[in-house]
Design a protein around this motif. Structure first.
Motif, mmCIF file in Angstrom:
data_model
loop_
_atom_site.group_PDB
_atom_site.id
_atom_site.type_symbol
_atom_site.label_atom_id
_atom_site.label_comp_id
_atom_site.label_asym_id
_atom_site.label_seq_id
_atom_site.Cartn_x
_atom_site.Cartn_y
_atom_site.Cartn_z
ATOM 1 N N ARG A 1 0.801 -1.228 0.000
ATOM 2 C CA ARG A 1 0.000 0.000 0.000
ATOM 3 C C ARG A 1 0.834 1.279 0.000
ATOM 4 N NH1 ARG A 1 -3.978 -3.330 3.161
ATOM 5 N NH2 ARG A 1 -5.779 -3.438 1.769
ATOM 6 N N GLY A 2 2.132 1.154 0.280
ATOM 7 C CA GLY A 2 2.986 2.335 0.235
ATOM 8 C C GLY A 2 2.978 3.000 -1.131
ATOM 9 N N ILE A 3 2.841 2.190 -2.198
ATOM 10 C CA ILE A 3 2.836 2.753 -3.553
ATOM 11 C C ILE A 3 1.574 3.578 -3.775
ATOM 12 C CG2 ILE A 3 2.849 2.196 -6.014
ATOM 13 C CD1 ILE A 3 4.379 -0.383 -5.257
ATOM 14 N N MET B 1 -7.650 12.961 -2.494
ATOM 15 C CA MET B 1 -8.026 12.255 -1.268
ATOM 16 C C MET B 1 -9.214 11.321 -1.499
ATOM 17 S SD MET B 1 -10.153 15.094 0.966
ATOM 18 C CE MET B 1 -8.941 16.399 0.796
ATOM 19 N N LEU B 2 -9.920 11.492 -2.625
ATOM 20 C CA LEU B 2 -11.085 10.662 -2.917
ATOM 21 C C LEU B 2 -10.716 9.369 -3.649
ATOM 22 C CD1 LEU B 2 -13.535 13.460 -4.105
ATOM 23 C CD2 LEU B 2 -13.255 12.523 -1.807
ATOM 24 N N SER B 3 -9.451 9.199 -3.938
ATOM 25 C CA SER B 3 -9.010 7.969 -4.610
ATOM 26 C C SER B 3 -8.987 6.789 -3.643
ATOM 27 C CB SER B 3 -7.610 8.158 -5.197
ATOM 28 O OG SER B 3 -7.073 6.923 -5.630
ATOM 29 N N ARG B 4 -9.505 5.651 -4.078
ATOM 30 C CA ARG B 4 -9.470 4.426 -3.275
ATOM 31 C C ARG B 4 -8.460 3.418 -3.846
ATOM 32 N NH1 ARG B 4 -13.250 1.126 -2.958
ATOM 33 N NH2 ARG B 4 -14.134 1.494 -5.036
ATOM 34 N N ALA B 5 -7.559 3.887 -4.689
ATOM 35 C CA ALA B 5 -6.611 3.006 -5.376
ATOM 36 C C ALA B 5 -5.811 2.156 -4.396
ATOM 37 C CB ALA B 5 -5.667 3.832 -6.239
ATOM 38 N N GLU B 6 -5.476 0.937 -4.842
ATOM 39 C CA GLU B 6 -4.689 -0.014 -4.061
ATOM 40 C C GLU B 6 -3.453 -0.437 -4.844
ATOM 41 O OE1 GLU B 6 -4.898 -1.124 -1.077
ATOM 42 O OE2 GLU B 6 -6.928 -0.689 -0.363
ATOM 43 N N SER B 7 -2.540 -1.082 -4.163
ATOM 44 C CA SER B 7 -1.375 -1.690 -4.809
ATOM 45 C C SER B 7 -1.000 -2.924 -3.999
ATOM 46 C CB SER B 7 -0.202 -0.710 -4.874
ATOM 47 O OG SER B 7 -0.025 -0.037 -3.638
ATOM 48 N N GLY B 8 -0.632 -3.997 -4.714
ATOM 49 C CA GLY B 8 -0.320 -5.240 -4.013
ATOM 50 C C GLY B 8 0.458 -6.211 -4.869
ATOM 51 N N ILE B 9 0.676 -7.390 -4.324
ATOM 52 C CA ILE B 9 1.518 -8.400 -4.960
ATOM 53 C C ILE B 9 0.759 -9.721 -5.059
ATOM 54 C CG2 ILE B 9 3.597 -9.818 -4.668
ATOM 55 C CD1 ILE B 9 4.742 -7.387 -3.045
ATOM 56 N N ARG B 10 0.763 -10.295 -6.247
ATOM 57 C CA ARG B 10 0.280 -11.662 -6.430
ATOM 58 C C ARG B 10 1.454 -12.489 -6.935
ATOM 59 N NH1 ARG B 10 -4.359 -14.798 -7.002
ATOM 60 N NH2 ARG B 10 -4.023 -16.636 -8.313
ATOM 61 N N LYS B 11 1.873 -13.451 -6.136
ATOM 62 C CA LYS B 11 3.043 -14.280 -6.455
ATOM 63 C C LYS B 11 4.240 -13.362 -6.701
ATOM 64 C CE LYS B 11 0.379 -18.272 -7.896
ATOM 65 N NZ LYS B 11 0.111 -19.292 -8.929
ATOM 66 N N GLU B 12 4.722 -13.248 -7.949
ATOM 67 C CA GLU B 12 5.869 -12.389 -8.225
ATOM 68 C C GLU B 12 5.489 -11.243 -9.154
ATOM 69 O OE1 GLU B 12 9.038 -14.883 -9.611
ATOM 70 O OE2 GLU B 12 9.539 -15.557 -7.591
#
Length: 319
Positions: free
Chosen positions: A249-251, A267-278
């Motif tokens: 989530r830091g990204i 501030m209205l953005s709900r964007a996420e960031s994550g990792i699936r496998k590699e």
């Protein structure tokens, strides 16, 4: 070192492949005479003999080629090979392009047995160097891999995919400018963009594509654009969370923080960031201007993160 136990082809797609004694492999095409040959990424299909034998031990009465495989290979857990691996048999050099596949309709084997091993255990490859393969030939994994290529500037080349989420864009009612903007910036940064396409704002459809790109194509980075706001149709964050093994989530927080210096509506953005496998998955905003701003800020740092994720770079600690 493995061994080619069977070579199978078919003249028409959708028909069962039959066994032949030898086959000619054409560079960037596939097996001469096989219906699945062509200028695409799934020129040759391979399946491990051990997986076929295990399936037969459960009562399946099948012959080689029944799963649509071109090569039956003994001695390799093929599905465990990463995309980019290279296999050599004589003069023929193959490069793995996909692990498993999505079946849109159930085959005869599935109807009879309730399962089919090709979607999970089969792999696909393109022909880098042609030649002839005979039944009984040896096949081995060679060290070279597309994952270890470099740009002229000495930076490691990573693969990426771009998905735009837009009901109107998918319906052809609006031109997608965000996806091409992301693609252009990725190319300029030295990435190879494997795929770019538009989806409607449908969570299950997006989840399926994220899983396919991460598990089968094994791309290093997936960028999504759009679908991160407050609308009931904005489902990109939910789909991203659903498929990720770990969040990064830091990204997403960095994008929001930087964007807040440009517009308070960030501030209205709900964007996420994550990792699936590699594979790293990053949600971007829907406008081309916001995509450009976000990637200008985060793209220089993503390569290091991907390198750590792939095990090609070490952690850095400052004293």
């Amino acid at each position: 070192m493995g061994e080619i136990r069977a070579i199978c082809i078919s003249e028409q797609r959708g028909t069962k492949k039959y066994e032949i004694a030898q086959a000619d492999f054409k560079e960037e095409w596939g097996i001469v005479g096989d219906a699945h040959a062509g200028q695409w990424h799934r020129q040759v299909s391979l399946l491990s003999l051990e997986k076929i034998d295990a399936f037969k031990s459960r009562g399946a009465d099948i012959e080689y080629g029944a799963f649509g495989e071109n090569l039956v290979v003994e001695g390799f857990d093929l599905a465990a090979l990463p995309v980019g691996s290279r296999l050599q048999a004589g003069d023929v050099l193959l490069e793995v392009t996909q692990i498993g596949k999505e079946c849109h309709s159930h085959c005869e084997i599935y109807e009879r047995m309730g399962e089919c091993i090709m979607p999970k255990e089969g792999i696909f490859a393109r022909v880098l160097h042609g030649g002839r393969i005979k039944k009984g030939d040896k096949i081995e994994s060679v060290a070279e891999s597309v994952k270890s290529t470099y740009t002229a500037a000495g930076r490691r080349t990573y693969t990426a995919a771009v998905i735009t989420l837009s009901d109107k864009g998918y319906a052809g009612e609006r031109e997608d400018k965000s996806g091409p903007m992301a693609q252009q910036m990725l190319l300029e940064a030295g990435y190879e963009v494997a795929e770019m396409f538009i989806l409607p704002d449908e969570q299950k459809m997006l989840e399926q594509e994220l899983i396919r790109l991460a598990d089968q194509k094994q791309v290093d980075l997936i960028l999504t654009t759009g679908g991160t706001g407050f609308s009931k149709r904005d489902i990109t964050p939910e789909a991203t969370i659903a498929v990720c093994d770990r969040m990064a989530r830091g990204i997403a927080e960095a994008i929001r923080s930087y964007s807040m210096t440009i517009t308070k509506r960030a501030m209205l953005s709900r964007a996420e960031s994550g990792i699936r496998k590699e594979t790293l998955i990053v949600n971007l905003p829907g406008s081309p201007k916001a995509v450009r701003e976000a990637l200008t800020y985060i793209l220089p740092e993503l390569g290091h993160g991907i390198g750590i994720l792939r095990g090609t770079e070490g952690e850095c600690a400052r004293k």
